[in-house]
Write a protein that holds these residues in place. Structure first.
Motif, PDB file in Angstrom:
ATOM      1  N   ARG A 186     -14.408 -50.325  16.069  1.00  0.00           N
ATOM      2  CA  ARG A 186     -13.830 -51.268  15.125  1.00  0.00           C
ATOM      3  C   ARG A 186     -12.648 -52.228  15.818  1.00  0.00           C
ATOM      4  O   ARG A 186     -12.695 -53.393  15.574  1.00  0.00           O
ATOM      5  CB  ARG A 186     -13.270 -50.629  13.766  1.00  0.00           C
ATOM      6  CG  ARG A 186     -14.429 -50.174  13.065  1.00  0.00           C
ATOM      7  CD  ARG A 186     -14.099 -49.692  11.760  1.00  0.00           C
ATOM      8  NE  ARG A 186     -15.167 -49.361  10.831  1.00  0.00           N
ATOM      9  CZ  ARG A 186     -15.399 -48.102  10.278  1.00  0.00           C
ATOM     10  NH1 ARG A 186     -14.395 -47.317  10.149  1.00  0.00           N
ATOM     11  NH2 ARG A 186     -16.307 -48.060   9.604  1.00  0.00           N
ATOM     12  N   LYS A 215     -14.415 -54.710  18.167  1.00  0.00           N
ATOM     13  CA  LYS A 215     -15.056 -55.555  17.287  1.00  0.00           C
ATOM     14  C   LYS A 215     -14.021 -56.698  17.079  1.00  0.00           C
ATOM     15  O   LYS A 215     -14.092 -57.900  17.241  1.00  0.00           O
ATOM     16  CB  LYS A 215     -15.760 -55.375  16.064  1.00  0.00           C
ATOM     17  CG  LYS A 215     -16.358 -56.097  15.265  1.00  0.00           C
ATOM     18  CD  LYS A 215     -17.805 -56.334  15.342  1.00  0.00           C
ATOM     19  CE  LYS A 215     -18.515 -57.311  14.209  1.00  0.00           C
ATOM     20  NZ  LYS A 215     -19.572 -58.199  14.838  1.00  0.00           N
ATOM     21  N   ALA A 216     -12.919 -55.969  16.523  1.00  0.00           N
ATOM     22  CA  ALA A 216     -11.636 -57.152  15.931  1.00  0.00           C
ATOM     23  C   ALA A 216     -11.100 -57.761  17.402  1.00  0.00           C
ATOM     24  O   ALA A 216     -10.697 -59.025  16.939  1.00  0.00           O
ATOM     25  CB  ALA A 216     -10.579 -56.341  15.439  1.00  0.00           C
ATOM     26  N   TRP A 217     -11.031 -57.222  18.392  1.00  0.00           N
ATOM     27  CA  TRP A 217     -10.548 -57.832  19.490  1.00  0.00           C
ATOM     28  C   TRP A 217     -11.616 -58.904  20.206  1.00  0.00           C
ATOM     29  O   TRP A 217     -11.471 -59.448  20.968  1.00  0.00           O
ATOM     30  CB  TRP A 217     -10.258 -56.859  20.569  1.00  0.00           C
ATOM     31  CG  TRP A 217      -9.049 -56.257  20.515  1.00  0.00           C
ATOM     32  CD1 TRP A 217      -7.757 -56.245  19.493  1.00  0.00           C
ATOM     33  CD2 TRP A 217      -8.610 -55.237  21.283  1.00  0.00           C
ATOM     34  NE1 TRP A 217      -7.149 -55.639  19.815  1.00  0.00           N
ATOM     35  CE2 TRP A 217      -7.267 -54.767  20.732  1.00  0.00           C
ATOM     36  CE3 TRP A 217      -9.147 -54.001  22.182  1.00  0.00           C
ATOM     37  CZ2 TRP A 217      -6.818 -53.580  21.246  1.00  0.00           C
ATOM     38  CZ3 TRP A 217      -8.248 -53.215  22.881  1.00  0.00           C
ATOM     39  CH2 TRP A 217      -7.064 -52.623  22.151  1.00  0.00           C
ATOM     40  N   GLN A 218     -12.753 -58.908  19.636  1.00  0.00           N
ATOM     41  CA  GLN A 218     -14.120 -59.762  20.221  1.00  0.00           C
ATOM     42  C   GLN A 218     -14.097 -59.185  21.884  1.00  0.00           C
ATOM     43  O   GLN A 218     -14.305 -60.129  22.526  1.00  0.00           O
ATOM     44  CB  GLN A 218     -13.808 -61.186  20.029  1.00  0.00           C
ATOM     45  CG  GLN A 218     -13.529 -61.299  18.569  1.00  0.00           C
ATOM     46  CD  GLN A 218     -13.227 -62.791  18.488  1.00  0.00           C
ATOM     47  OE1 GLN A 218     -12.882 -63.759  19.311  1.00  0.00           O
ATOM     48  NE2 GLN A 218     -13.457 -63.241  17.152  1.00  0.00           N
TER      49      GLN A 218
END
Length: 182
Positions: A114, A117-120
């Protein structure tokens, strides 16, 4: 520079615990920037250490086992390879890593996916994603929802390593690396 192997009770032959090594090495080779290893190990840490050094890249490794950290720091700590306890740093880097490898404990993996994903993070490699591990790791759909997903299995092992990305077509990039689980 030669590869540095961590002394262990392993025979030196690839064991199922190292079934991620071919796809991880491929991901390092095609990615750029900092590498973040979330969960250190007999196979991933020496591989990432050697490849990062050869490519002039920075590697950060983190784990939650203090004794394991001490062992790995003795063998691999350098200016280009920092090794931390998970709680020693908040990992709020100004720029996300170019590659993140996830192979931590059961409770850490979903959180790490997760965060990636948030950090791309452009390329995320996650070990032990086979269906049989779903209950113990409680994936809870966190492997879904990425634009691109490639599931890699290193014969003759059944363990699956998943490569995720929202920006890099990892299916096209790694599709010729081996059998793909549908």
């Amino acid at each position: 520079m030669g590869l540095i192997y961590l002394e262990s009770n392993h025979s030196g032959v690839i064991h199922s615990h190292g079934s991620h090594a071919p796809i991880l090495a491929s991901a390092v080779a095609v990615s750029s920037g900092t590498i973040l290893e979330a969960g250190i190990g007999y196979y991933s840490t020496p591989l990432l250490h050697a490849m990062a050094a050869a490519m002039g890249r920075t590697l950060y490794s983190l784990d939650s086992d203090e004794a394991w950290i001490k062992t790995l720091r003795k063998k691999f700590l350098s200016a280009a390879h920092q090794i931390y306890m998970r709680m020693e740093t908040d990992w709020n880097q100004k720029k996300p890593p170019g590659l993140m490898f996830i192979d931590g404990t059961e409770g850490e993996r979903v959180h790490d996916v997760r965060i990636a994903k948030a950090w791309q993070v452009p390329i995320v490699v996650v070990h032990d994603t086979e269906d049989e591990q779903a209950a113990s790791y409680n994936w809870d759909g966190c492997l879904d929802g990425w634009k691109y997903r490639y599931d890699y299995v290193c014969p003759p092992f059944a363990e699956r390593t998943t490569v995720l990305s929202d920006s890099v077509d990892v299916v096209k990039l790694f599709g010729s690396c081996g059998p793909r689980k549908e």
